[in-house]
Design a protein around this motif. Structure first.
Motif, mmCIF file in Angstrom:
data_model
loop_
_atom_site.group_PDB
_atom_site.id
_atom_site.type_symbol
_atom_site.label_atom_id
_atom_site.label_comp_id
_atom_site.label_asym_id
_atom_site.label_seq_id
_atom_site.Cartn_x
_atom_site.Cartn_y
_atom_site.Cartn_z
ATOM 1 N N VAL A 106 -12.313 -37.829 -27.102
ATOM 2 C CA VAL A 106 -13.530 -38.374 -26.480
ATOM 3 C C VAL A 106 -13.256 -39.888 -26.939
ATOM 4 N N LEU A 107 -12.795 -40.288 -28.152
ATOM 5 C CA LEU A 107 -12.662 -41.862 -28.469
ATOM 6 C C LEU A 107 -11.600 -42.219 -27.650
ATOM 7 N N SER A 166 -22.036 -41.247 -28.491
ATOM 8 C CA SER A 166 -21.407 -42.438 -29.186
ATOM 9 C C SER A 166 -20.327 -42.983 -28.015
ATOM 10 N N ALA A 167 -19.956 -42.141 -27.183
ATOM 11 C CA ALA A 167 -18.730 -42.554 -26.202
ATOM 12 C C ALA A 167 -19.628 -43.382 -25.135
ATOM 13 N N GLY A 205 -12.746 -42.744 -24.176
ATOM 14 C CA GLY A 205 -13.754 -43.703 -24.284
ATOM 15 C C GLY A 205 -13.203 -45.239 -24.483
ATOM 16 N N ILE A 228 -21.214 -37.072 -29.893
ATOM 17 C CA ILE A 228 -20.041 -37.468 -29.313
ATOM 18 C C ILE A 228 -20.285 -38.187 -28.140
ATOM 19 N N VAL A 229 -20.916 -37.495 -26.982
ATOM 20 C CA VAL A 229 -21.209 -37.986 -25.583
ATOM 21 C C VAL A 229 -22.180 -39.589 -25.712
ATOM 22 N N LEU A 276 -20.081 -46.847 -26.762
ATOM 23 C CA LEU A 276 -19.062 -47.457 -26.794
ATOM 24 C C LEU A 276 -18.575 -48.207 -25.513
#
Lengths: 368, 196
Positions: B18-19, A19-20, B22, A16-17, A23
Motif C-alpha cells: 500500500v505504501l 493512511s493511504a 500510495g 492502512i486504507v 497520504l
C-alpha cells in the motif's frame, strides 16, 4: 479468539486504507491550494479606472485651437499630418480639462494639416471627429441676398482682420513679377501679405501707389498685387497683365455642403480712356491639401464700363459664381472631398494702349 | 508457531504494498499538480500584463501594392516592458479563427523621430502558444515564425508593412503581443485587421 483476530484484521486494513488515502489526498489538496493564484482586485481596479479615463477624453477644434471638452486632462503624444508625416512630442503636450491650446503649440499652422491626434491613453481623434458639424440654415432664415451675412464679406478693414494667407503670382508684358505680394492700404499705412498673414509693410512701396488702391474712386480701399520694380515695390500694371491670387483655407466643405457661392467685386482700370481692355476672370475652388483637385468657373459677372477718375476707363466685375456641389459630386474626376478649400482668382487683361491696373474690393464665400 | 507468524508477515507485506502504491500515486499527482501550477503561473502572468497593456490600431496607409499598419501600445503603469511581437494571418476574426497561416511582414518601431527596423528571431511556432476559443493555450504550429522584441516605456508605436499580394480576400492580419516564459511565448493581446 477467532473473532478477536477477525476484528484485528479489519481494523488494520481500515487503518492502512485510511493512511493511504490521507497520504494522497492531503498533499494534493495542499498543492492545489498553493497553485491557485488569483489576480488581485487592484489590477482590475486600475484597468477599470484607466478605461473610464480613456473613454472620457474628448476634444474639439476650431480653426485655431484644440479644446479639451472632456472630463479628464489630455496629453497629446503625437499628431499624424495629412501629408503622412508623424510628429511626436517630448514632453507630451498637455491640455487640462476645459482648456485649449493654440494649434501653434503643436507646431502646426492650420488644423487642415491634421489627419489625427493621438493621446497618451491610446485614443486616436480623426480631424473630422473634432471639427463641429456645420449647421446649414435654410436660405429664408439667412441674410439677403442669397444668404450673405455681413461677417462673411471680406472687404475694407475686414480684409485685415481675417488672418488669412494670400499667395500671388503675376505677369506683366510677358515678364514675371519679382517677389509679388498682396497689399492693402488702410489708415495711411501699407499692409502686406506674402502667404503668412497680414503684417505692416516692411518693404519700400513707391510713394503715391496708394492711389491705385481705389480704382473706382468710391473711397473704399481695394486689395492689390505689388511687385518689386527696383528700387521699390509698385502696384503691378501693364498692357498685358495676368494675375493669379489664392486665398488659402477660405472655406470648409464637408459631406453636407451642397452649394458654394462666391461674391466678388473686381475692378480693372486703364488710365488711357481711349483704349479698351479685354479681360477674363476665372474663379476656382481648390482643395487646400491637394491642389490637383479643383473646380473652376469662367462665369461672367455683371460688368460695367464707366469713366473713372481723371478720364480713366474702368471695368467693374461684380457678381457671384455658384458651385453646385450636389450636382457636381457625380463627376468623380473632380474628386471633391471634405476639407478646407482655397479660393483662386485668375485674371488676364490686355489693352493696346496704356497700363492696366487691377484690384479686388470685396470677396465673400458662403456655403449651403 | 506457524499460525502466529503468517498474519504478521501478511500484514507487513500488505502495508508495504500500500505504501509503495500510495507513494507512487502521490508522486504522479504531485507531478500533475506541478504542471497545473506552471500553467496557472503563466495565466496569472499573462493576465497581469494584459490588464496593464492597451493595444490599438492607430493608422492604416495603403500604398497600392503594400499596406502599412501602425499599431499603438500603452503600458498603463508607465513601466518599461519588453513585449514580443509576431504576425500571421487567419481565416476569421479574433478567437473565431480556425486556420492560421504564416505571413511575411517587416516590423519597425518609432523612436521619436523615425521608424527603425526591428530584428527578428526565428522561432519554431510550436513554442508559440495562442489562446483558442475554449480558452486553452494551443501551439501556433505554422512552421517557423519571426518574433520581434520591442521595449517601450508608457507608449509605443510600431509599423507593420506587408505586401497585399500575400493576403487573400478573406484573410485577417493578426498582430500579436506575446510574453516570454523561458524559451516559449504566450499570447498576451492581439489585433485582428482586415486589409481592404
Amino acid at each position: 479468539m477467532l473473532r478477536l483476530r477477525r476484528g484485528q484484521a479489519e481494523i488494520i486494513g481500515g487503518l492502512i486504507v485510511a493512511s493511504a488515502l490521507l497520504l494522497i489526498v492531503i498533499p494534493l489538496v495542499i498543492n492545489l491550494m498553493t497553485t491557485s493564484t488569483t489576480i488581485t482586485t487592484k489590477g482590475y481596479t486600475i484597468r477599470s479606472q484607466f478605461e473610464i479615463s480613456r473613454w472620457s477624453e474628448k476634444i474639439l477644434s476650431n480653426n485655431t485651437h484644440i479644446i479639451n471638452v472632456g472630463s479628464v486632462d489630455i496629453e497629446v503624444v503625437r499628431v499624424w499630418l495629412k501629408n503622412g508625416t508623424l510628429v511626436e512630442y517630448n514632453p507630451w503636450v498637455r491640455i487640462p480639462v476645459a482648456s485649449s491650446i493654440p494649434i501653434g503649440a503643436l507646431g502646426i499652422t492650420n488644423t487642415s494639416e491634421i489627419d489625427s491626434i493621438v493621446t497618451s491613453r491610446g485614443r486616436v481623434f480623426k480631424l473630422e471627429e473634432i471639427i463641429p458639424p456645420q449647421i446649414t440654415i435654410p436660405i429664408q432664415y439667412q441674410y439677403p441676398p442669397l444668404g450673405i451675412s455681413p461677417g462673411n464679406i471680406m472687404a475694407g478693414s475686414y480684409i485685415l482682420s481675417k488672418n488669412i494667407s494670400i499667395i500671388v503670382s503675376c505677369q506683366y508684358d510677358s515678364r514675371s513679377c519679382l517677389y509679388p505680394i498682396a497689399g492693402f492700404y488702410y489708415n495711411n499705412t501699407w499692409y502686406i501679405n506674402n502667404g503668412s498673414g497680414w503684417v505692416l509693410s516692411n518693404v519700400n512701396i513707391k510713394s503715391g501707389e496708394e492711389v491705385y488702391t481705389n480704382l473706382d474712386n468710391n473711397y473704399a480701399r481695394e486689395l492689390v498685387v505689388l511687385t518689386y520694380s527696383s528700387p521699390n515695390y509698385v502696384v503691378v500694371n501693364g498692357e498685358n497683365l495676368t494675375i493669379n491670387i489664392t486665398f488659402k483655407n477660405m472655406t470648409r466643405i464637408d459631406s453636407n455642403t451642397s452649394l458654394v457661392v462666391m461674391y466678388l467685386k473686381i475692378i480693372i482700370m486703364n488710365p488711357n480712356k481711349d483704349s479698351d481692355a479685354s479681360s477674363e476672370v476665372k474663379v476656382s475652388l481648390i482643395d487646400s491639401t491637394n491642389t490637383s483637385k479643383f473646380i473652376s468657373s469662367y462665369a461672367t459677372f455683371s460688368s460695367a464700363k464707366v469713366g473713372g477718375a481723371a478720364g480713366s476707363k474702368i471695368t467693374i466685375y461684380e457678381g457671384y459664381v455658384m458651385y453646385p456641389l450636389t450636382q457636381f459630386k457625380v463627376f468623380k474626376e473632380l474628386g471633391l472631398s471634405s476639407g478646407w478649400y482655397d479660393i483662386n482668382i485668375y485674371l488676364t487683361c490686355a489693352t493696346t494702349v496704356g497700363n492696366i491696373y487691377v484690384s479686388i474690393e470685396y470677396l465673400a464665400i458662403v456655403t449651403y | 508457531m506457524l499460525r502466529g507468524i503468517s498474519p504478521v508477515l501478511t500484514t507487513m507485506i500488505l502495508v508495504g504494498a500500500v505504501l509503495v502504491i500510495g507513494v507512487s500515486f502521490m508522486s504522479y499527482v504531485v507531478m500533475l499538480s506541478n504542471s497545473q501550477r506552471v500553467e496557472a503561473y503563466i495565466r496569472s502572468l499573462v493576465a497581469d500584463k494584459a490588464l496593464n497593456t492597451v493595444m490599438y490600431l492607430e493608422r492604416v496607409v495603403d500604398y497600392g501594392d503594400k499596406v502599412s499598419l501602425y499599431v499603438g501600445m500603452v503600458n498603463i503603469l508607465n513601466e518599461s516592458t519588453t513585449y514580443y511581437i509576431t504576425t500571421f494571418k487567419t481565416d476569421y476574426y479574433g478567437l473565431q479563427a480556425k486556420v492560421y497561416r504564416s505571413l511575411e511582414t517587416s516590423v519597425s518601431y518609432f523612436n521619436g523621430s523615425k521608424f527603425i527596423g526591428l530584428s527578428p528571431t526565428s522561432v519554431d511556432s510550436g513554442k508559440v502558444y495562442v489562446v483558442s476559443l475554449s480558452g486553452d493555450y494551443v501551439p501556433l504550429s505554422i512552421g517557423t515564425v519571426n518574433i520581434y522584441g520591442y521595449m517601450y516605456r508608457h507608449t509605443g508605436l510600431i509599423n507593420i508593412t506587408l505586401s497585399k499580394s500575400s493576403l487573400g480576400t478573406d484573410d485577417y492580419v493578426v498582430i500579436m503581443l506575446l510574453v516570454g516564459v523561458g524559451d516559449e511565448y504566450y499570447e498576451l493581446l492581439q489585433l485582428s485587421v482586415k486589409v481592404v
